[in-house]
Design a protein around this motif. Structure first.
Motif, PDB file in Angstrom:
ATOM      1  N   LYS A   1       0.806  -1.232   0.000  1.00  0.00           N
ATOM      2  CA  LYS A   1       0.000   0.000   0.000  1.00  0.00           C
ATOM      3  C   LYS A   1       0.837   1.281   0.000  1.00  0.00           C
ATOM      4  O   LYS A   1       0.287   2.374   0.161  1.00  0.00           O
ATOM      5  CB  LYS A   1      -0.989   0.017   1.173  1.00  0.00           C
ATOM      6  CG  LYS A   1      -1.997  -1.129   1.126  1.00  0.00           C
ATOM      7  CD  LYS A   1      -3.034  -1.008   2.224  1.00  0.00           C
ATOM      8  CE  LYS A   1      -4.047  -2.135   2.131  1.00  0.00           C
ATOM      9  NZ  LYS A   1      -5.076  -2.056   3.194  1.00  0.00           N
ATOM     10  N   GLU A   2       2.174   1.160  -0.174  1.00  0.00           N
ATOM     11  CA  GLU A   2       2.990   2.376  -0.246  1.00  0.00           C
ATOM     12  C   GLU A   2       2.839   3.061  -1.611  1.00  0.00           C
ATOM     13  O   GLU A   2       2.685   2.398  -2.651  1.00  0.00           O
ATOM     14  CB  GLU A   2       4.470   2.059  -0.029  1.00  0.00           C
ATOM     15  CG  GLU A   2       4.836   1.671   1.389  1.00  0.00           C
ATOM     16  CD  GLU A   2       4.971   0.162   1.554  1.00  0.00           C
ATOM     17  OE1 GLU A   2       5.660  -0.260   2.487  1.00  0.00           O
ATOM     18  OE2 GLU A   2       4.370  -0.571   0.732  1.00  0.00           O
TER      19      GLU A   2
ATOM     20  N   PRO B   1       4.682  -6.186  -3.058  1.00  0.00           N
ATOM     21  CA  PRO B   1       3.542  -6.403  -2.144  1.00  0.00           C
ATOM     22  C   PRO B   1       2.256  -5.790  -2.685  1.00  0.00           C
ATOM     23  O   PRO B   1       2.287  -4.776  -3.387  1.00  0.00           O
ATOM     24  CB  PRO B   1       3.988  -5.701  -0.852  1.00  0.00           C
ATOM     25  CG  PRO B   1       5.480  -5.666  -0.928  1.00  0.00           C
ATOM     26  CD  PRO B   1       5.800  -5.501  -2.384  1.00  0.00           C
ATOM     27  N   LYS B   2       1.148  -6.398  -2.373  1.00  0.00           N
ATOM     28  CA  LYS B   2      -0.147  -5.928  -2.858  1.00  0.00           C
ATOM     29  C   LYS B   2      -0.438  -4.510  -2.365  1.00  0.00           C
ATOM     30  O   LYS B   2      -0.145  -4.165  -1.237  1.00  0.00           O
ATOM     31  CB  LYS B   2      -1.250  -6.872  -2.384  1.00  0.00           C
ATOM     32  CG  LYS B   2      -1.218  -8.235  -3.083  1.00  0.00           C
ATOM     33  CD  LYS B   2      -2.382  -9.102  -2.632  1.00  0.00           C
ATOM     34  CE  LYS B   2      -2.350 -10.450  -3.348  1.00  0.00           C
ATOM     35  NZ  LYS B   2      -3.475 -11.319  -2.935  1.00  0.00           N
ATOM     36  N   GLY B   3      -1.021  -3.745  -3.239  1.00  0.00           N
ATOM     37  CA  GLY B   3      -1.431  -2.398  -2.877  1.00  0.00           C
ATOM     38  C   GLY B   3      -0.402  -1.327  -3.155  1.00  0.00           C
ATOM     39  O   GLY B   3      -0.713  -0.127  -3.096  1.00  0.00           O
ATOM     40  N   CYS B   4       0.839  -1.713  -3.451  1.00  0.00           N
ATOM     41  CA  CYS B   4       1.867  -0.718  -3.773  1.00  0.00           C
ATOM     42  C   CYS B   4       1.565  -0.065  -5.123  1.00  0.00           C
ATOM     43  O   CYS B   4       1.185  -0.746  -6.081  1.00  0.00           O
ATOM     44  CB  CYS B   4       3.250  -1.362  -3.820  1.00  0.00           C
ATOM     45  SG  CYS B   4       3.925  -1.796  -2.216  1.00  0.00           S
ATOM     46  N   GLN B   5       1.752   1.229  -5.208  1.00  0.00           N
ATOM     47  CA  GLN B   5       1.632   1.958  -6.460  1.00  0.00           C
ATOM     48  C   GLN B   5       2.982   2.620  -6.731  1.00  0.00           C
ATOM     49  O   GLN B   5       3.459   3.416  -5.926  1.00  0.00           O
ATOM     50  CB  GLN B   5       0.520   3.009  -6.374  1.00  0.00           C
ATOM     51  CG  GLN B   5      -0.879   2.415  -6.265  1.00  0.00           C
ATOM     52  CD  GLN B   5      -1.253   1.590  -7.488  1.00  0.00           C
ATOM     53  OE1 GLN B   5      -1.037   2.011  -8.628  1.00  0.00           O
ATOM     54  NE2 GLN B   5      -1.822   0.413  -7.260  1.00  0.00           N
ATOM     55  N   ILE B   6       3.593   2.247  -7.847  1.00  0.00           N
ATOM     56  CA  ILE B   6       4.970   2.667  -8.134  1.00  0.00           C
ATOM     57  C   ILE B   6       4.993   3.504  -9.409  1.00  0.00           C
ATOM     58  O   ILE B   6       4.625   3.029 -10.482  1.00  0.00           O
ATOM     59  CB  ILE B   6       5.894   1.444  -8.285  1.00  0.00           C
ATOM     60  CG1 ILE B   6       5.790   0.556  -7.050  1.00  0.00           C
ATOM     61  CG2 ILE B   6       7.336   1.892  -8.519  1.00  0.00           C
ATOM     62  CD1 ILE B   6       6.455  -0.793  -7.207  1.00  0.00           C
ATOM     63  N   LEU B   7       5.426   4.749  -9.270  1.00  0.00           N
ATOM     64  CA  LEU B   7       5.550   5.658 -10.404  1.00  0.00           C
ATOM     65  C   LEU B   7       7.020   5.734 -10.808  1.00  0.00           C
ATOM     66  O   LEU B   7       7.867   6.152 -10.023  1.00  0.00           O
ATOM     67  CB  LEU B   7       5.025   7.049 -10.030  1.00  0.00           C
ATOM     68  CG  LEU B   7       5.212   8.169 -11.064  1.00  0.00           C
ATOM     69  CD1 LEU B   7       4.584   7.807 -12.400  1.00  0.00           C
ATOM     70  CD2 LEU B   7       4.648   9.489 -10.529  1.00  0.00           C
TER      71      LEU B   7
ATOM     72  N   LYS C   1       3.049  -4.259 -18.239  1.00  0.00           N
ATOM     73  CA  LYS C   1       1.925  -5.186 -18.090  1.00  0.00           C
ATOM     74  C   LYS C   1       1.458  -5.296 -16.646  1.00  0.00           C
ATOM     75  O   LYS C   1       0.371  -5.802 -16.370  1.00  0.00           O
ATOM     76  CB  LYS C   1       2.324  -6.568 -18.617  1.00  0.00           C
ATOM     77  CG  LYS C   1       2.576  -6.595 -20.126  1.00  0.00           C
ATOM     78  CD  LYS C   1       2.972  -7.981 -20.601  1.00  0.00           C
ATOM     79  CE  LYS C   1       3.245  -7.991 -22.102  1.00  0.00           C
ATOM     80  NZ  LYS C   1       3.659  -9.328 -22.576  1.00  0.00           N
ATOM     81  N   GLU C   2       2.295  -4.857 -15.703  1.00  0.00           N
ATOM     82  CA  GLU C   2       1.937  -4.944 -14.288  1.00  0.00           C
ATOM     83  C   GLU C   2       1.141  -3.704 -13.880  1.00  0.00           C
ATOM     84  O   GLU C   2       1.610  -2.571 -14.069  1.00  0.00           O
ATOM     85  CB  GLU C   2       3.203  -5.050 -13.425  1.00  0.00           C
ATOM     86  CG  GLU C   2       4.066  -6.270 -13.732  1.00  0.00           C
ATOM     87  CD  GLU C   2       3.354  -7.570 -13.422  1.00  0.00           C
ATOM     88  OE1 GLU C   2       2.522  -7.584 -12.498  1.00  0.00           O
ATOM     89  OE2 GLU C   2       3.624  -8.573 -14.110  1.00  0.00           O
TER      90      GLU C   2
END
Length: 389
Positions: free
Chosen positions: A175-176, A195-201, A219-220
């Motif tokens: 979730k980070e 980990p689930k919920g992570c959003q990576i820019l 694709k992710e």
């Protein structure tokens, strides 16, 4: 001899002139596979692949010096990777030419419908038609980056690779909101269990690098991609839990501005991970080229002097409440001169100026060192600063 072609036969089959073959031989781009005692030059089927790559890179706009650096160590095991690289670059050039075509059509249509000149459209057209060289430069940079990463991955003595180690050090829980600046081709995240919920820019100042990162990771659903300059980030205050800069800060023009922006966009108690080198990093490679020719410099600037393990903490402390340096313990044991030659050719110094006409001699020099030592030991001195807001 079966499987061998004389220069004339080789040129005829390849549909090029014998003069071209002799020229590439003289330039040490395409040496014959065998030279008889009588001085006849013979080529093999593998040489057709090498010639194809030379002609392809020449068509794409690379100089002979650049082609020499890219192809100097090709062998039959590199054919698949070589063809994949050429295909990728050709596709990018097709995409670029489509943009140029669209700009030309739009400008022509405007001129047909309007009596007055719109100079903004002409300037836009100039911009897109000059982008092609930047495409070539971007590939060269990306290719050089891949060469340097490849040497580390192949000969690392630490069972945990640099990217896996750095990823583990971030200790993601899920979730980070994460921002990477200077993402390159996205290698840090490739193959990692996010980990689930992570959003990576993922961001980079190079449009080409962002494109490559998107190709590798697009694709992710947890990833998004933007072309950004870390000295001017458009994000709101307190947007991210984590910001990552992997071997990036020593390239930044205005360090203070970049660190101020990073601090601004971090959430309270957010963490900034920034990696760099120390002055001992890869020192043996510089020593080898200096021993061969004292004029050679593999980098015009010592990056660790700008932002390194020795001086990084003092630059970071004004912006963060706590700064901790975490070292990565590793070394390289290289048992083949080919990847070492490729690494040296990929550096940003003056090495190609002094090695262009002496690659065979330099290769023999390295082979002598390798025969004497068994392996060439290379020191690695790298680490990451963990900075808490």
């Amino acid at each position: 001899m079966k499987g061998y072609y004389k220069s004339g036969e080789f040129a005829k089959k390849a549909n090029v002139s014998i003069r071209t073959i002799r020229y590439y031989d003289k330039q040490e781009l395409l040496k014959p596979s065998y030279v008889s005692e009588a001085g006849y030059r013979f080529y093999t089927d593998a040489d057709f692949v090498r010639l194809q790559k030379i002609l392809s890179l020449k068509y794409l706009g690379f100089s002979l010096e650049e082609i020499r650096a890219i192809t100097i160590n090709d062998d039959k095991d590199d054919i698949a990777n070589s063809l994949t690289m050429q295909l990728s670059l050709i596709r990018k050039k097709i995409s670029q030419m489509q943009i140029v075509e669209k700009a030309l059509l739009e400008t022509s249509e405007f001129l047909e419908k309007n009596e007055t000149m719109d100079w903004s459209k002409i300037l836009s057209l100039i911009h897109v038609t000059t982008m092609e060289r930047s495409l070539v430069e971007q590939y060269k940079d990306a290719s050089n980056l891949a060469i340097r990463i490849g040497l580390h991955q192949r000969y690392t003595q630490n069972p945990l690779t640099w990217f896996s180690w750095l990823f583990q050090e971030m200790k993601l829980k899920g979730k980070e909101q994460i921002l990477e600046i200077g993402c390159g081709d996205g290698s840090l995240w490739k193959g990692q269990e996010i980990p689930k919920g992570c959003q990576i820019l993922l961001t980079d100042i190079s449009e080409g690098m962002v494109h490559d990162a998107q190709e590798n990771l697009g694709k992710e659903p947890c990833f998004s991609f933007e072309q950004r300059d870390c000295q001017k980030l458009p994000y709101q205050k307190g947007s991210f839990h984590i910001v990552v800069a992997n071997h990036v800060l020593f390239y930044v023009h205005d360090m203070k501005q970049a660190l101020s922006e990073i601090r601004r966009i971090l959430k309270p108690k957010g963490v900034f991970y920034c990696s760099t080198y120390g002055k001992e990093h890869m020192k043996e490679i510089s020593q080898l080229v200096k021993e061969f020719d004292s004029r050679i410099v593999l980098s015009q600037v010592n990056l660790y002097e700008i932002f390194g393990l020795e001086n990084g903490k003092q630059q970071l402390l004004p912006y963060f409440s706590k700064v901790e340096m975490i070292p990565y313990k590793d070394a390289l044991e290289v048992d083949d001169v080919k990847p070492l030659l490729s690494y040296i050719s990929s550096c940003h110094g003056n090495q190609n100026e002094y090695l262009n006409d002496r690659y065979d001699e330099f290769r023999s020099f390295l082979q002598g060192k390798l025969k004497k030592r068994g392996t060439i030991h290379i020191t690695k001195q790298a680490g990451v600063f963990r900075c808490i807001l």
